[in-house]
Design a protein around this motif. Structure first.
Motif, PDB file in Angstrom:
ATOM      1  N   THR A  28      -8.454  56.107  53.456  1.00 56.11           N
ATOM      2  CA  THR A  28      -7.640  54.967  53.864  1.00 56.11           C
ATOM      3  C   THR A  28      -7.350  54.133  52.611  1.00 56.11           C
ATOM      4  N   ASP A  29      -6.749  52.980  52.800  1.00 53.18           N
ATOM      5  CA  ASP A  29      -6.464  52.095  51.666  1.00 53.18           C
ATOM      6  C   ASP A  29      -7.630  51.154  51.361  1.00 53.18           C
ATOM      7  N   LEU A  30      -8.798  51.377  51.969  1.00 52.19           N
ATOM      8  CA  LEU A  30      -9.966  50.534  51.698  1.00 52.19           C
ATOM      9  C   LEU A  30     -10.559  50.868  50.338  1.00 52.19           C
ATOM     10  N   ASP A  31     -11.009  49.830  49.640  1.00 55.73           N
ATOM     11  CA  ASP A  31     -11.682  50.035  48.349  1.00 55.73           C
ATOM     12  C   ASP A  31     -13.163  50.308  48.541  1.00 55.73           C
ATOM     13  N   LYS A  32     -13.744  49.649  49.542  1.00 52.44           N
ATOM     14  CA  LYS A  32     -15.169  49.803  49.828  1.00 52.44           C
ATOM     15  C   LYS A  32     -15.386  49.702  51.324  1.00 52.44           C
ATOM     16  N   VAL A  33     -16.514  50.237  51.761  1.00 48.09           N
ATOM     17  CA  VAL A  33     -16.950  50.078  53.148  1.00 48.09           C
ATOM     18  C   VAL A  33     -18.360  49.514  53.115  1.00 48.09           C
ATOM     19  N   TRP A  34     -18.528  48.405  53.822  1.00 45.97           N
ATOM     20  CA  TRP A  34     -19.856  47.813  53.973  1.00 45.97           C
ATOM     21  C   TRP A  34     -20.368  48.158  55.364  1.00 45.97           C
ATOM     22  N   LEU A  35     -21.535  48.758  55.416  1.00 44.80           N
ATOM     23  CA  LEU A  35     -22.197  49.006  56.693  1.00 44.80           C
ATOM     24  C   LEU A  35     -23.011  47.753  56.996  1.00 44.80           C
ATOM     25  N   VAL A  36     -22.599  47.014  58.017  1.00 41.54           N
ATOM     26  CA  VAL A  36     -23.231  45.743  58.355  1.00 41.54           C
ATOM     27  C   VAL A  36     -24.270  46.008  59.441  1.00 41.54           C
ATOM     28  N   VAL A  37     -25.540  45.922  59.052  1.00 41.36           N
ATOM     29  CA  VAL A  37     -26.626  46.169  59.997  1.00 41.36           C
ATOM     30  C   VAL A  37     -26.790  44.932  60.877  1.00 41.36           C
ATOM     31  N   SER A  38     -26.583  45.121  62.170  1.00 38.29           N
ATOM     32  CA  SER A  38     -26.689  44.017  63.125  1.00 38.29           C
ATOM     33  C   SER A  38     -28.121  43.904  63.624  1.00 38.29           C
ATOM     34  N   PRO A  39     -28.694  42.701  63.528  1.00 42.24           N
ATOM     35  CA  PRO A  39     -30.050  42.538  64.041  1.00 42.24           C
ATOM     36  C   PRO A  39     -30.115  42.776  65.540  1.00 42.24           C
ATOM     37  N   HIS A  40     -29.060  42.345  66.253  1.00 37.03           N
ATOM     38  CA  HIS A  40     -29.024  42.530  67.705  1.00 37.03           C
ATOM     39  C   HIS A  40     -27.585  42.445  68.176  1.00 37.03           C
ATOM     40  N   ASN A  41     -27.131  43.502  68.839  1.00 38.77           N
ATOM     41  CA  ASN A  41     -25.790  43.527  69.427  1.00 38.77           C
ATOM     42  C   ASN A  41     -25.867  42.818  70.778  1.00 38.77           C
ATOM     43  N   GLU A  60     -29.728  51.688  53.524  1.00 40.32           N
ATOM     44  CA  GLU A  60     -29.611  51.625  52.058  1.00 40.32           C
ATOM     45  C   GLU A  60     -29.962  52.964  51.424  1.00 40.32           C
ATOM     46  N   MET A  61     -31.028  53.599  51.909  1.00 43.17           N
ATOM     47  CA  MET A  61     -31.416  54.916  51.389  1.00 43.17           C
ATOM     48  C   MET A  61     -30.283  55.918  51.590  1.00 43.17           C
ATOM     49  N   ALA A  62     -29.633  55.840  52.739  1.00 39.31           N
ATOM     50  CA  ALA A  62     -28.580  56.804  53.082  1.00 39.31           C
ATOM     51  C   ALA A  62     -27.368  56.697  52.166  1.00 39.31           C
ATOM     52  N   VAL A  63     -27.027  55.489  51.702  1.00 39.24           N
ATOM     53  CA  VAL A  63     -25.813  55.315  50.897  1.00 39.24           C
ATOM     54  C   VAL A  63     -26.105  55.090  49.410  1.00 39.24           C
ATOM     55  N   ALA A  64     -27.350  55.220  49.017  1.00 38.06           N
ATOM     56  CA  ALA A  64     -27.781  54.864  47.659  1.00 38.06           C
ATOM     57  C   ALA A  64     -26.927  55.476  46.547  1.00 38.06           C
ATOM     58  N   ASP A  65     -26.469  56.705  46.713  1.00 39.61           N
ATOM     59  CA  ASP A  65     -25.740  57.355  45.618  1.00 39.61           C
ATOM     60  C   ASP A  65     -24.234  57.394  45.848  1.00 39.61           C
ATOM     61  N   GLU A  66     -23.724  56.581  46.773  1.00 44.32           N
ATOM     62  CA  GLU A  66     -22.286  56.576  47.062  1.00 44.32           C
ATOM     63  C   GLU A  66     -21.672  55.234  46.642  1.00 44.32           C
ATOM     64  N   PRO A  67     -20.884  55.243  45.552  1.00 41.37           N
ATOM     65  CA  PRO A  67     -20.378  53.979  44.995  1.00 41.37           C
ATOM     66  C   PRO A  67     -19.440  53.185  45.897  1.00 41.37           C
ATOM     67  N   ARG A  68     -18.786  53.824  46.830  1.00 38.99           N
ATOM     68  CA  ARG A  68     -17.846  53.082  47.685  1.00 38.99           C
ATOM     69  C   ARG A  68     -18.485  52.538  48.958  1.00 38.99           C
ATOM     70  N   LEU A  69     -19.738  52.887  49.194  1.00 33.98           N
ATOM     71  CA  LEU A  69     -20.434  52.417  50.386  1.00 33.98           C
ATOM     72  C   LEU A  69     -21.538  51.445  49.991  1.00 33.98           C
ATOM     73  N   ARG A  70     -21.705  50.431  50.822  1.00 35.43           N
ATOM     74  CA  ARG A  70     -22.736  49.423  50.576  1.00 35.43           C
ATOM     75  C   ARG A  70     -23.297  49.002  51.931  1.00 35.43           C
ATOM     76  N   VAL A  71     -24.540  48.596  51.954  1.00 35.31           N
ATOM     77  CA  VAL A  71     -25.153  48.120  53.189  1.00 35.31           C
ATOM     78  C   VAL A  71     -25.308  46.612  53.078  1.00 35.31           C
TER      79      VAL A  71
END
Length: 190
Positions: A28-41, A60-71
């Protein structure tokens, strides 16, 4: 910079989450994707939730080596339960030069009219919706919606938790480091 916010409990994060996040970051045209961990939905029961810090650490462990993903744990410090519009308002004030986009499945989008201040959300933010089988988008509610055809795996965190409790292997359904980490810490065993 255009940042996609992929909200979830990530209880636990699994390969299906990773595929969607990576697809959105690179197709997509996104530069980065942040995975936002919700404490409670607010729309889900919290009884089966692993501690938010453990879920955040696994993501964090899952995305550690992926520069475009952040938690992101931004919702940990916001009032609870966390509502998407409140988080978006906070992030927009904190990072005024960034453009935020919401990433969600078509199943969640079908329920958007139940969300707090959803009219405000759809008026201010674009929504990138990945299609989930059986949940086709028929109504956009006037939102700026981009429908994405991301590869889908029929994996759910609830099934992963159930299978772990039943003593069944979930290897390859979660990133390998997460699989080992959950086993070492006896997560979701009951």
């Amino acid at each position: 910079m255009k940042i996609g916010l992929y909200f979830g409990s990530f209880n636990p994060i699994h390969t299906g989450h990773m595929i969607i996040a990576n697809f959105m970051a690179y197709h997509t045209d996104l530069d980065k994707v942040w995975l936002v961990v919700s404490p409670h939905n607010p729309l889900k029961a919290s009884s089966s939730l692993l501690n938010e810090h453990h879920r955040f650490h696994m993501a964090e462990m899952a995305v550690a080596d992926e520069p475009r993903l952040r938690v992101s744990n931004i919702e940990f410090s916001l009032p609870r339960p966390s509502f998407t519009i409140d988080t978006l308002t906070y992030l927009t004030e904190k990072f005024p030069t960034q453009e935020f986009v919401v990433i969600m499945g078509s199943d969640s989008f079908q329920n958007i009219s139940r969300w707090k201040n959803y009219e405000q959300l759809i008026a201010r933010y674009a929504i990138y919706v990945y299609n989930r089988p059986g949940h086709e988008i028929k109504e956009t509610y006037g939102a700026n919606v981009k429908i994405m055809h991301a590869p889908m795996l029929d994996i759910s965190s609830s099934n992963i938790r159930k299978w772990i409790q039943e003593g069944k292997s979930v290897r390859y359904m979660v990133p390998d480091a997460i699989w080992k980490y959950m086993a070492e810490n006896n997560y979701y065993k009951g």
